[in-house]
Design a protein around this motif. Sequence first.
Motif, PDB file in Angstrom:
ATOM      1  N   LEU A  20       0.815  -1.209   0.000  1.00  0.00           N
ATOM      2  CA  LEU A  20       0.000   0.000   0.000  1.00  0.00           C
ATOM      3  C   LEU A  20       0.852   1.263   0.000  1.00  0.00           C
ATOM      4  N   GLU A  21       2.168   1.093  -0.075  1.00  0.00           N
ATOM      5  CA  GLU A  21       3.100   2.224  -0.059  1.00  0.00           C
ATOM      6  C   GLU A  21       3.501   2.590  -1.493  1.00  0.00           C
ATOM      7  N   PRO A  22       3.149   3.791  -1.950  1.00  0.00           N
ATOM      8  CA  PRO A  22       3.485   4.187  -3.328  1.00  0.00           C
ATOM      9  C   PRO A  22       4.996   4.155  -3.589  1.00  0.00           C
ATOM     10  N   PHE A  23       5.354   3.677  -4.750  1.00  0.00           N
ATOM     11  CA  PHE A  23       6.717   3.605  -5.284  1.00  0.00           C
ATOM     12  C   PHE A  23       7.594   2.556  -4.595  1.00  0.00           C
ATOM     13  N   ARG A  24       7.070   1.805  -3.668  1.00  0.00           N
ATOM     14  CA  ARG A  24       7.873   0.793  -2.969  1.00  0.00           C
ATOM     15  C   ARG A  24       8.341  -0.313  -3.925  1.00  0.00           C
ATOM     16  N   GLU A  25       7.411  -0.891  -4.674  1.00  0.00           N
ATOM     17  CA  GLU A  25       7.753  -1.973  -5.600  1.00  0.00           C
ATOM     18  C   GLU A  25       8.566  -1.458  -6.785  1.00  0.00           C
ATOM     19  N   ARG A  91      -6.466 -13.805  -3.173  1.00  0.00           N
ATOM     20  CA  ARG A  91      -5.084 -14.120  -2.792  1.00  0.00           C
ATOM     21  C   ARG A  91      -4.328 -14.792  -3.928  1.00  0.00           C
ATOM     22  N   ARG A  92      -4.658 -14.391  -5.117  1.00  0.00           N
ATOM     23  CA  ARG A  92      -3.966 -14.842  -6.327  1.00  0.00           C
ATOM     24  C   ARG A  92      -3.247 -13.627  -6.879  1.00  0.00           C
ATOM     25  N   GLY A  93      -1.946 -13.691  -6.959  1.00  0.00           N
ATOM     26  CA  GLY A  93      -1.193 -12.512  -7.345  1.00  0.00           C
ATOM     27  C   GLY A  93      -0.907 -11.691  -6.104  1.00  0.00           C
ATOM     28  N   SER A  94      -0.683 -10.411  -6.289  1.00  0.00           N
ATOM     29  CA  SER A  94      -0.314  -9.554  -5.169  1.00  0.00           C
ATOM     30  C   SER A  94      -0.919  -8.175  -5.364  1.00  0.00           C
ATOM     31  N   PHE A  95      -1.693  -7.705  -4.398  1.00  0.00           N
ATOM     32  CA  PHE A  95      -2.240  -6.356  -4.466  1.00  0.00           C
ATOM     33  C   PHE A  95      -1.095  -5.369  -4.306  1.00  0.00           C
ATOM     34  N   ASP A  96      -0.990  -4.434  -5.244  1.00  0.00           N
ATOM     35  CA  ASP A  96       0.125  -3.494  -5.220  1.00  0.00           C
ATOM     36  C   ASP A  96      -0.341  -2.141  -5.737  1.00  0.00           C
ATOM     37  N   LEU A 100      -1.340  -0.192  -9.634  1.00  0.00           N
ATOM     38  CA  LEU A 100      -2.423   0.753  -9.952  1.00  0.00           C
ATOM     39  C   LEU A 100      -1.868   1.961 -10.709  1.00  0.00           C
ATOM     40  N   MET A 101      -0.762   2.497 -10.198  1.00  0.00           N
ATOM     41  CA  MET A 101      -0.163   3.675 -10.833  1.00  0.00           C
ATOM     42  C   MET A 101       0.367   3.355 -12.227  1.00  0.00           C
ATOM     43  N   LEU A 102       1.073   2.228 -12.357  1.00  0.00           N
ATOM     44  CA  LEU A 102       1.650   1.865 -13.651  1.00  0.00           C
ATOM     45  C   LEU A 102       0.569   1.514 -14.668  1.00  0.00           C
TER      46      LEU A 102
END
Length: 128
Positions: A20-25, A91-96, A100-102
């Motif tokens: 839930l932290e922007p730009f982390r990933e 719980r398939r994949g990863s919420f990120d 959303l931004m990309l």
Amino acid sequence: MFFSESLGRTDLSVGYRYNLEPFREIYRCIRYWDVLGPLNASMNLIGNIVAFMPFGFILPMLCLSNRRWYIVFLLGLLCSLCIESLQLVTRRGSFDVDDLMLNTLGSLAGYWCFLIAARFRRQLHKKR
């Protein structure tokens, strides 16, 4: 959505992960480019953008009211939010939030491609 396991984002043995932290990933992909490998890192960053470009390109062709950039922006964001929320619930994949931004950026990039193509088409028809 489909490749998060290969990117080390869904190790279910330690519990479901989400961001839930922007730009982390995005930062993680850039910082650990060598560890992840260029293919995996670019697949996450560029892949999320490219995956939503058709959405931004096709949407204005389907309905004249969707030819405003902010409509494409909002619908791209909403569509991406639905996909990310589905990942969270199933719980398939990863919420990120970075996805959303990309993805939304990809919708806008597709819209800009639509504008360029429309301008080129108008100029082509004007010459005939």
